[in-house]
Design a protein around this motif. Sequence first.
Motif, short mmCIF file in Angstrom:
data_model
loop_
_atom_site.label_atom_id
_atom_site.label_comp_id
_atom_site.label_asym_id
_atom_site.label_seq_id
_atom_site.Cartn_x
_atom_site.Cartn_y
_atom_site.Cartn_z
N LYS B 179 -4.63 -33.43 -30.31
CA LYS B 179 -4.00 -33.71 -31.59
C LYS B 179 -3.51 -32.41 -32.21
O LYS B 179 -4.27 -31.45 -32.35
CB LYS B 179 -5.03 -34.39 -32.51
N ILE B 180 -2.23 -32.35 -32.53
CA ILE B 180 -1.69 -31.10 -33.09
C ILE B 180 -1.58 -31.22 -34.61
O ILE B 180 -2.05 -30.36 -35.34
CB ILE B 180 -0.30 -30.78 -32.49
N VAL B 181 -0.98 -32.31 -35.06
CA VAL B 181 -0.88 -32.51 -36.50
C VAL B 181 -2.22 -33.08 -36.97
O VAL B 181 -2.64 -34.12 -36.50
CB VAL B 181 0.26 -33.48 -36.84
N PRO B 182 -2.92 -32.38 -37.87
CA PRO B 182 -4.26 -32.85 -38.26
C PRO B 182 -4.21 -34.21 -38.97
O PRO B 182 -3.23 -34.54 -39.65
CB PRO B 182 -4.77 -31.75 -39.19
N PHE B 185 -3.16 -34.60 -42.61
CA PHE B 185 -1.74 -34.70 -42.97
C PHE B 185 -1.32 -36.16 -43.04
O PHE B 185 -0.63 -36.58 -43.96
CB PHE B 185 -0.89 -33.98 -41.92
N PHE B 186 -1.76 -36.93 -42.00
CA PHE B 186 -1.40 -38.35 -41.97
C PHE B 186 -2.01 -39.06 -43.18
O PHE B 186 -1.38 -39.92 -43.79
CB PHE B 186 -1.88 -39.00 -40.67
N ASP B 187 -3.25 -38.69 -43.51
CA ASP B 187 -3.92 -39.32 -44.65
C ASP B 187 -3.18 -39.02 -45.94
O ASP B 187 -3.15 -39.83 -46.86
CB ASP B 187 -5.37 -38.83 -44.75
N MET B 188 -2.57 -37.84 -46.01
CA MET B 188 -1.84 -37.48 -47.22
C MET B 188 -0.47 -38.12 -47.26
O MET B 188 0.30 -37.92 -48.21
CB MET B 188 -1.68 -35.95 -47.30
#
Lengths: 261, 223
Positions: B179-182, B185-188
Amino acid sequence: MNKNGNLYIFTYASVLVVGVAVVLTVASISLKPFQDKNVRIEKMQNILASIGIQSTAKNAEQIYDSKISEELIVSVDGQVTSVYENGKFTKGNLRAFDVDLKKELSSVQKTKKGNLPIFVADIDGKKYYIIPLLGKGLWSSIWGNIALEDDLNTVYGANFDHKSETPGLGAEIAQKPKAGEKVFSDQFKGKKIFDDASDFKSISVVKGGVANQKAIALDNGVDAISGGTLTSNGVTDMIKDCLVNYVNFIKTQKSSNESGN
Amino acid sequence: MSQEIKEREPMFSPKNMRLITNPFNKENPITVQVLGICSALAVTVKFEPAFMMALSVIAVAAIGNTIISVLRNTIPSRIRIIVQLVVVALLVILVDQILKAFSYDVSKQLSVFVGLIITNCILMGRYEAFAMQNKPWPSFLDGLGNGFGYGLILLLVAAFREIFSPSGSLTLPFFGTVKIVPQAFFDMGYVGNGMAILPPMALISVAIIIWIQRSRNEDLQEN
């Protein structure tokens, strides 16, 4: 020597082509066992996927052996001709796993005779019947497996795959199950292949939503993929054409179950 | 290039090393020679298939270059393109068969594109332009270099596309998915770019690479 003379060119080309042919033949023969093994493992993964078990290339064989308890061969008139159970034959001598479905389906179509494979899975004491499917999509072949519960009517699960359907449209039939999302094959869960009067209805993939029409009962239809109508029709035909061959088997099985009770 | 050199040239002479290093920059097959664009657009959705494709092309380019170079004095000039084609086809079928035997998943993902290495312009281009005039060892290095140059761009584009795609991860060969994008970030509310998985994004990323490369390398700038 004249390198642009016809004789030289012809000889050169012949020698080169024969040499290349030999190399390719050797490679093809020596790599065949490995390739066949990969194809077998993929088949096992697909069969397992229809009963909701995801496996990897490494553990597929092991899971398959532990979950699939019987492989049956049935004839069109419903007789069980071969049983392969826990690694040995208890009847006949043909493994369902080794059946070439394409050949058998075309022989059924032509002569009404054929060896139809069924896989029986045993999970926590419950039996599931897995029937392999093969048909034509829009561009090329599509295939899959449909698993029935032990009433041989309710669908427990299904999975589909394709060779070259349109990505994003028809190819969506092969979507792998995802948590929290309903993919195409999830719709089949709980559907029924017979109607209340025990007539064979198959399961149709209905354009425009199965809830919005009356021709097909809610239990015998699933929603098609927008933009993938021809692939969806192919799925409908595939399920019908494959399952119809098993109707006699299912009926004999049911009546023997009832008399047994 | 074709004049006979009397004294033996060392294996890794500066001239030979340039055969490997040039394709990374000044003579990159994709960004400068604009060869092999089709597969660069097609197999760069994910990192792992791109990696396998790069390996396959490196193998076919290096081995094919060597074979053609060994045969170069015997090949009748009137059928030289056909001979080159037979050699590419032989190697590509071998690569395809080997992938099918030992890396089945990847071979399914690459599907027709392994076969299409045959039509990859890099290979025929290098066979005709380099291997037909040069000795086996420089030809081997030239094939290797061009394969690496091609692979580098393929991997850059694939990494770019996969990281910015909705999955936000990278499928590394032998390591699995990283996983590169933590997740935070998705949660935000971060959403991956859906276009990253479509072919146009490959064109855009190749163009960006060309842009960066040309702005840094003055030799490549046209007036």
